[in-house]
Design a protein around this motif. Structure first.
Motif, PDB file in Angstrom:
ATOM      1  N   ALA A  67       0.832  -1.214   0.000  1.00 29.32           N
ATOM      2  CA  ALA A  67       0.000   0.000   0.000  1.00 29.32           C
ATOM      3  C   ALA A  67       0.863   1.261   0.000  1.00 29.32           C
ATOM      4  O   ALA A  67       0.512   2.265  -0.628  1.00 29.32           O
ATOM      5  N   VAL A  68       2.000   1.216   0.690  1.00 30.54           N
ATOM      6  CA  VAL A  68       2.882   2.400   0.709  1.00 30.54           C
ATOM      7  C   VAL A  68       3.436   2.646  -0.698  1.00 30.54           C
ATOM      8  O   VAL A  68       3.434   3.775  -1.197  1.00 30.54           O
ATOM      9  N   LEU A  69       3.882   1.572  -1.342  1.00 33.75           N
ATOM     10  CA  LEU A  69       4.374   1.719  -2.721  1.00 33.75           C
ATOM     11  C   LEU A  69       3.260   2.268  -3.615  1.00 33.75           C
ATOM     12  O   LEU A  69       3.483   3.182  -4.425  1.00 33.75           O
ATOM     13  N   GLU A  70       2.049   1.716  -3.464  1.00 26.94           N
ATOM     14  CA  GLU A  70       0.923   2.138  -4.313  1.00 26.94           C
ATOM     15  C   GLU A  70       0.622   3.622  -4.110  1.00 26.94           C
ATOM     16  O   GLU A  70       0.416   4.369  -5.078  1.00 26.94           O
ATOM     17  N   ASP A  71       0.639   4.073  -2.847  1.00 25.95           N
ATOM     18  CA  ASP A  71       0.366   5.495  -2.580  1.00 25.95           C
ATOM     19  C   ASP A  71       1.432   6.377  -3.221  1.00 25.95           C
ATOM     20  O   ASP A  71       1.145   7.432  -3.786  1.00 25.95           O
ATOM     21  N   LYS A  72       2.682   5.962  -3.096  1.00 29.07           N
ATOM     22  CA  LYS A  72       3.768   6.782  -3.636  1.00 29.07           C
ATOM     23  C   LYS A  72       3.687   6.870  -5.162  1.00 29.07           C
ATOM     24  O   LYS A  72       3.791   7.954  -5.741  1.00 29.07           O
ATOM     25  N   VAL A  73       3.494   5.707  -5.812  1.00 24.02           N
ATOM     26  CA  VAL A  73       3.475   5.732  -7.288  1.00 24.02           C
ATOM     27  C   VAL A  73       2.248   6.502  -7.786  1.00 24.02           C
ATOM     28  O   VAL A  73       2.339   7.284  -8.741  1.00 24.02           O
ATOM     29  N   ALA A  74       1.090   6.310  -7.116  1.00 23.95           N
ATOM     30  CA  ALA A  74      -0.105   7.054  -7.528  1.00 23.95           C
ATOM     31  C   ALA A  74       0.155   8.559  -7.431  1.00 23.95           C
ATOM     32  O   ALA A  74      -0.180   9.322  -8.342  1.00 23.95           O
ATOM     33  N   ALA A  75       0.797   8.994  -6.342  1.00 25.27           N
ATOM     34  CA  ALA A  75       1.056  10.427  -6.160  1.00 25.27           C
ATOM     35  C   ALA A  75       2.079  10.929  -7.184  1.00 25.27           C
ATOM     36  O   ALA A  75       1.927  12.013  -7.760  1.00 25.27           O
ATOM     37  N   LEU A  76       3.113  10.141  -7.442  1.00 28.95           N
ATOM     38  CA  LEU A  76       4.128  10.563  -8.420  1.00 28.95           C
ATOM     39  C   LEU A  76       3.525  10.719  -9.812  1.00 28.95           C
ATOM     40  O   LEU A  76       3.901  11.605 -10.574  1.00 28.95           O
ATOM     41  N   GLU A  77       2.604   9.817 -10.128  1.00 27.74           N
ATOM     42  CA  GLU A  77       2.002   9.845 -11.470  1.00 27.74           C
ATOM     43  C   GLU A  77       0.880  10.892 -11.562  1.00 27.74           C
ATOM     44  O   GLU A  77       0.417  11.209 -12.647  1.00 27.74           O
ATOM     45  N   GLY A  78       0.423  11.395 -10.403  1.00 29.04           N
ATOM     46  CA  GLY A  78      -0.689  12.353 -10.405  1.00 29.04           C
ATOM     47  C   GLY A  78      -2.032  11.657 -10.502  1.00 29.04           C
ATOM     48  O   GLY A  78      -3.021  12.248 -10.938  1.00 29.04           O
ATOM     49  N   GLY A  79      -2.097  10.389 -10.089  1.00 27.43           N
ATOM     50  CA  GLY A  79      -3.353   9.644 -10.128  1.00 27.43           C
ATOM     51  C   GLY A  79      -4.011   9.588  -8.763  1.00 27.43           C
ATOM     52  O   GLY A  79      -3.547  10.238  -7.812  1.00 27.43           O
ATOM     53  N   VAL A  80      -5.107   8.797  -8.659  1.00 33.18           N
ATOM     54  CA  VAL A  80      -5.827   8.741  -7.383  1.00 33.18           C
ATOM     55  C   VAL A  80      -5.532   7.486  -6.579  1.00 33.18           C
ATOM     56  O   VAL A  80      -5.678   7.486  -5.352  1.00 33.18           O
ATOM     57  N   ALA A  81      -5.164   6.410  -7.231  1.00 31.23           N
ATOM     58  CA  ALA A  81      -4.880   5.163  -6.504  1.00 31.23           C
ATOM     59  C   ALA A  81      -4.164   4.209  -7.448  1.00 31.23           C
ATOM     60  O   ALA A  81      -4.216   4.368  -8.668  1.00 31.23           O
ATOM     61  N   ALA A  82      -3.490   3.217  -6.854  1.00 28.57           N
ATOM     62  CA  ALA A  82      -2.711   2.288  -7.674  1.00 28.57           C
ATOM     63  C   ALA A  82      -2.864   0.870  -7.146  1.00 28.57           C
ATOM     64  O   ALA A  82      -3.324   0.651  -6.012  1.00 28.57           O
ATOM     65  N   LEU A  83      -2.471  -0.089  -7.970  1.00 25.07           N
ATOM     66  CA  LEU A  83      -2.547  -1.501  -7.604  1.00 25.07           C
ATOM     67  C   LEU A  83      -1.248  -2.199  -7.991  1.00 25.07           C
ATOM     68  O   LEU A  83      -0.941  -2.321  -9.186  1.00 25.07           O
ATOM     69  N   GLY A  84      -0.492  -2.621  -6.976  1.00 24.92           N
ATOM     70  CA  GLY A  84       0.754  -3.340  -7.235  1.00 24.92           C
ATOM     71  C   GLY A  84       0.460  -4.775  -7.664  1.00 24.92           C
ATOM     72  O   GLY A  84      -0.465  -5.406  -7.142  1.00 24.92           O
ATOM     73  N   LEU A  85       1.247  -5.291  -8.609  1.00 20.38           N
ATOM     74  CA  LEU A  85       1.033  -6.648  -9.125  1.00 20.38           C
ATOM     75  C   LEU A  85       2.368  -7.372  -9.267  1.00 20.38           C
ATOM     76  O   LEU A  85       3.437  -6.777  -9.095  1.00 20.38           O
ATOM     77  N   ALA A  86       2.280  -8.664  -9.597  1.00 17.30           N
ATOM     78  CA  ALA A  86       3.480  -9.503  -9.614  1.00 17.30           C
ATOM     79  C   ALA A  86       4.450  -9.161 -10.739  1.00 17.30           C
ATOM     80  O   ALA A  86       5.629  -9.501 -10.659  1.00 17.30           O
ATOM     81  N   SER A  87       3.976  -8.515 -11.793  1.00 13.88           N
ATOM     82  CA  SER A  87       4.850  -8.200 -12.924  1.00 13.88           C
ATOM     83  C   SER A  87       4.204  -7.129 -13.798  1.00 13.88           C
ATOM     84  O   SER A  87       2.993  -6.881 -13.689  1.00 13.88           O
TER      85      SER A  87
END
Ligand code: PLP
Length: 432
Positions: A67-87
């Motif tokens: 969730a921490v990675l998802e929050d950071k990447v979403a914020a860096l990209e200027g999006g609202v939320a993200a979903l980390g996956l295996a690849s």
């Protein structure tokens, strides 16, 4: 969890999504190696399953480190939320499958990473999702290939290996009034392109590449821009607007009303990831968080070195042509100038005089650059796409993907530029 909103990428990478561990005061994000989470009560559990509140149920679907990675990447990209996956492969597949089913189609750029091209052409089509490949040079090709069953457009921002920047705004503008979102793969250009500010609705990354930066682990992420009006197009986007029998008849655009514009990504998490299961390991998420902390610095250095190598190769008598967005001409330059800022990254390609044999000899003569099937590492890397990453494409497909037989792809790292050029120079001399 930190609730401050930071605007600058270098600060976001370090501070968004995390302050300290509340019980231990640990500054570094802990690796939560747990499969499951204790529910407070049966009511609490029922509420979580019914999406009455968002919280941890089972690590296939969510994990606090991820969730921490998802929050950071979403914020860096200027999006609202993200979903980390295996690849990254899981990210491209889920991004498309989240909106489409048997009988539907998507229109995709033909300038794609070979693995994505194969995924779209074979497994997705075997599942009944037709992928119509078009030349992104003319954005109107997307319009021409569209029909009432088209659920998404798909492109790669800095396509590997042609490196001609994708016309994001032009294609997004064709799709938006029709209810067709643009999904882009921004793997090769994190930070230097912000796809949502140009109208893309969803972005994906292979975090294996620049985000990780150290070649340690495989991962992918989908980011929801939160900027697409799914509800305005119920017929075009039935997956988000009609009762989802896969989740107790929920209508995703309705269910997320108290939570914000996260219908797309919440559905991806609670159906695609729950059912298909390509979860990112929390250990890998931890490594990607370490990588993110220096991403701004690395992207600057990759860009400075990439440009110097491109300029060096352009002036080399052994080199026929160089593909680098930072030295592009004409329309390719216009698009690079419009969509990239702060540099052009470290990826480039070139064709040596002498074709396929000279290309192979060059690769075999490298001493410092690694010969590997990867990009975006801190180390400089090289590969010959026609015999490796793109080897399953036929001649026509190779050309439409921008790969000629003697083409060599470089992923320029952050070593000292003199050492990078010295290695390339001695390998070129031996390739004659
Ligand atoms: N997208 C791009 C642009 C890539 O270069 C790659 C892998 O090379 C992928 C997606 C797939 O990512 P992964 O290898 O993490 O599955």
């Amino acid at each position: 969890m930190s609730d401050k909103i930071y605007k600058n990428p270098s600060t976001i990478a370090l501070h968004t999504g995390w302050r300290k561990d509340e019980t231990t005061n640990s500054v570094t994000v802990p690796i939560h190696m747990t499969s499951s989470y204790q529910f407070d009560s049966t009511d609490h559990a029922a509420n979580l399953f019914a999406l009455g509140e968002l919280g941890n149920i089972y690590s296939r679907i969510m994990n606090p480190t991820n969730a921490v990675l998802e929050d950071k990447v979403a914020a860096l990209e200027g999006g609202v939320a993200a979903l980390g996956l295996a690849s990254g492969q899981a990210a491209s597949a889920y991004a498309v499958q989240n909106l489409s089913t048997q009988g539907d189609n998507i229109v995709a750029s033909s300038h794609l990473y070979g693995g994505t091209y194969n995924q779209f052409k074979n497994p997705l089509s075997d599942m009944g999702i037709e992928v119509r490949f078009v030349d992104p040079g003319d954005p109107e090709n997307f319009s021409k290939a569209t029909d009432e069953k088209t659920r998404a457009y798909y492109g790669e921002v800095l396509p590997n290996p042609s490196f001609e920047v994708f016309p994001i705004e032009e294609v997004a503008n064709i799709g938006r009034p029709l209810g067709i979102p643009l999904i882009v793969d921004n793997t090769a250009s994190p930070l230097i392109c912000r796809p949502f500010s140009h109208g893309a609705a969803v972005s994906i990354h292979s975090t294996t590449k620049y985000i990780g930066g150290h070649g340690t682990s495989i991962g992918g992420i989908i980011v929801d821009g939160g900027n697409f009006d799914w509800e305005a197009h119920p017929e075009r986007q039935p997956k988000l607007n009609k009762p989802d029998l896969n989740y107790d008849g929920v209508v995703w655009t309705e269910a997320v009303k108290p939570m914000g514009p996260i219908a797309y990504i919440l559905k991806a998490r609670t159906t695609m990831l729950r059912d298909m299961g390509a979860a990112m390991s929390p250990f890998n998420a931890f490594l990607f968080i370490q990588g993110l902390e220096t991403l701004t610095l690395r992207m600057k250095e990759h860009s400075v070195n990439g440009l110097k190598v491109a300029q060096y190769l352009e002036n080399h008598p052994m080199v026929q042509r160089v593909a680098y967005s930072g030295t592009a001409k004409g329309l390719a330059k216009e698009r690079a100038d419009k969509y990239l800022s702060g540099g052009h990254g470290g990826l480039l390609g070139f064709e040596i005089n002498g074709g396929i044999e000279a290309g192979k000899a060059f690769i075999n003569s490298l001493e410092m650059l690694y010969h590997v099937a990867n990009i975006g590492d801190s180390r400089s890397l090289a590969i010959h796409p026609a015999s490796t990453t793109h080897s399953q494409l036929n001649e026509e497909e190779l050309l439409s993907a921008g790969v000629s037989p003697g083409y060599v792809r470089l992923s320029i790292g952050i070593e000292h530029i003199d050492d990078i050029i010295a290695d390339i120079e001695q390998a070129l001399e031996k390739a004659v």
